[in-house]
Design an enzyme around this catalytic site. Structure first.
Site, short mmCIF file in Angstrom:
data_model
loop_
_atom_site.label_atom_id
_atom_site.label_comp_id
_atom_site.label_asym_id
_atom_site.label_seq_id
_atom_site.Cartn_x
_atom_site.Cartn_y
_atom_site.Cartn_z
CG ASP A 94 -0.14 -0.01 2.43
OD1 ASP A 94 1.06 -0.28 2.74
OD2 ASP A 94 -0.88 0.41 3.59
CD GLU A 95 4.72 3.97 2.77
OE1 GLU A 95 4.98 5.22 3.24
OE2 GLU A 95 4.40 3.00 3.69
#
Length: 470
Positions: A94-95
């Site tokens: 998610d990053e």
């Protein structure tokens, strides 16, 4: 991405939107993987013991992670980032960091105008929401460290730009732990020297930091305290190992059970190895005892392999030499020394060819009782975990809210539908089957809109609200 795992669950389960959701291990020793912002109000955060989270937020929905679905959503987001620039460095599902200059989408060579960077960031946020139904927060700055700080300041669902020349003033009041490479031990060393903020690191001077922390670490921290971070965005990080591990609700002492778990973990590890198109030469076993003491044992094979029987046998030999009589809390199996090819095990080849004196291949052990698997294995065990997807012959797709005492409670809804009705069945109801998860955009967008975008940061989310008892 904002509270990623929990946000995916809220998007896929309409009845959970706006409610506290907590995702993680649900057993007595489980930990929170992520919590929705509604759950964070109660003090729940990632890495917290699940038992503590239940005390703080008893009415949240507590869900088992669905990593396969999270990866699908992550691939859509990463695809948007790669449309923006060829230099995308994922940090997790998610990053990611994105080098905008390498993409040349708005600034060309040299510095980007702040306005152009902001426009790309806003477009990225719109595209992520259009493609996934989820929100992401974007930080834009001249270096990785500052972009990460900006993305954290932008949460949730925002965008922050750090213009050149403002870095030192921004960093000065922040705690020393803000800087990459400052963990608990370094922070304690700095605190003993009277240094508590990034500004105080800069004021201390490079010579003092080198005296306290050594030349490499002290010099790097002094540069970062002044907003200088020369680390490049690295598009590909070659994995050095593949591993899986499990923590058990109760300590294992039975040798047969320990060997069965090791064999199961070895098979999972090889499945992950094959999915990555890799093989490995060294098998590693990890054993954590009841008192949290941890040891590892390794064995290097004659050549790289992705044969599950070879990895199972090596892992079994390694754990056989470990004293487990006091109880085992965690087991893990890994493979390192990765390669892109396989040198088949000669004994395994001989066994397959039926040659004299060859070892017969060792069959995979049956799944341990009480563990949910997939397909027919799940059907046989009938262990329905909260949050997992099911389908009923008459009522269609839904998800498990809870189970116990021979019953399972299911809420029948899907992404894009209104909140659904709850029904309860016997755990062995022949009309109820496990099913594949539906992506959060199902029923929302006909086709994910993959268009060019920017650099984004994310965090692990939290568990879901209000899982009713069966």
């Amino acid at each position: 991405m904002d509270a990623f795992y929990a946000a995916v669950e809220q998007a896929a389960k309409p009845s959970l939107r706006g409610k506290p959701v907590i995702v993680g291990g649900l057993g007595p020793r489980g930990v929170v993987a992520t919590a929705s912002y509604e759950a964070r109000v109660f003090g729940v955060h990632s890495a917290m013991p699940m038992a503590q989270a239940r005390r703080l937020c008893p009415n949240a929905a507590y869900l088992t992670p669905r990593f396969g679905l999270y990866r699908r959503v992550s691939e859509v987001v990463m695809g948007l980032l790669r449309e923006l620039s060829p230099l995308v460095e994922p940090l997790s599902l998610d990053e990611a960091f994105v080098d905008l200059q390498a993409g040349g989408a708005g600034g060309g060579a040299g510095r980007w105008p702040a306005g152009a960077a902001r426009a790309v960031g806003e477009r990225l946020r719109r595209d992520i929401r259009a493609a996934t139904g989820l929100s992401g927060s974007v930080g834009l700055a001249g270096s990785k460290m500052l972009a990460k700080i900006a993305s954290e300041q932008a949460k949730p669902d925002g965008l922050v730009v750090i213009p050149p020349g403002t870095e030192r003033a921004l960093l000065a009041p922040m705690p020393v732990r803000t800087l990459p490479g400052v963990g608990p031990a370094t922070a304690q060393t700095l605190r003993r020297a009277g240094i508590a903020t990034v500004g105080e690191i800069a004021e201390a001077g490079e010579a003092e930091l080198v005296r306290l922390l050594g030349r490499a670490h002290g010099g790097a921290l002094y540069a970062m305290a002044q907003g200088i971070d020369e680390r490049p965005v690295v598009a590909e990080r070659d994995a050095k190992s593949v591993s899986v591990e499990d923590t058990f609700d109760t300590d294992l002492t039975d040798r047969a059970r320990i060997q069965a778990e090791i064999a199961r973990l070895a098979d999972r590890c090889v499945a992950r190895l094959r999915a990555a198109g890799r093989s490995g030469r060294t098998v590693v076993v990890k054993v954590r005892s009841y008192d949290f003491s941890t040891l590892t044992r390794s064995e290097t094979l004659r050549g790289p392999t992705d044969d599950p029987a070879v990895v199972r046998e090596a892992a079994a030999r390694l754990v056989e030499g470990v004293d487990t009589t006091a109880g085992v809390r965690l087991l893990g199996v890994g493979v390192s020394g990765l390669a892109d090819f396989t040198q088949e095990d000669l004994f395994a080849q001989a066994g397959a060819a039926g040659l004299p004196g060859a070892r017969p291949p060792e069959p995979a052990p049956p799944p341990a009782a009480g563990r949910a698997g997939s397909g027919r294995e799940t059907e046989a065990v009938r262990h329905w975990l909260p949050g997992l997807d099911v389908r009923h012959t008459r009522y269609g797709p839904g998800w498990v809210q809870g189970s116990g005492l021979g019953r399972v409670t299911v809420r029948f809804e899907r992404p894009g539908s209104p909140p659904g009705r709850v029904r309860t069945f016997a755990v062995d109801d022949p009309e109820l089957e496990p099913s594949e998860p539906l992506p959060p955009w199902d029923g929302q967008v006909s086709e994910p809109a993959i268009r060019p975008n920017v650099m984004s940061s994310s965090e692990a989310g939290a568990p879901a609200p209000g899982t009713p008892s069966p």
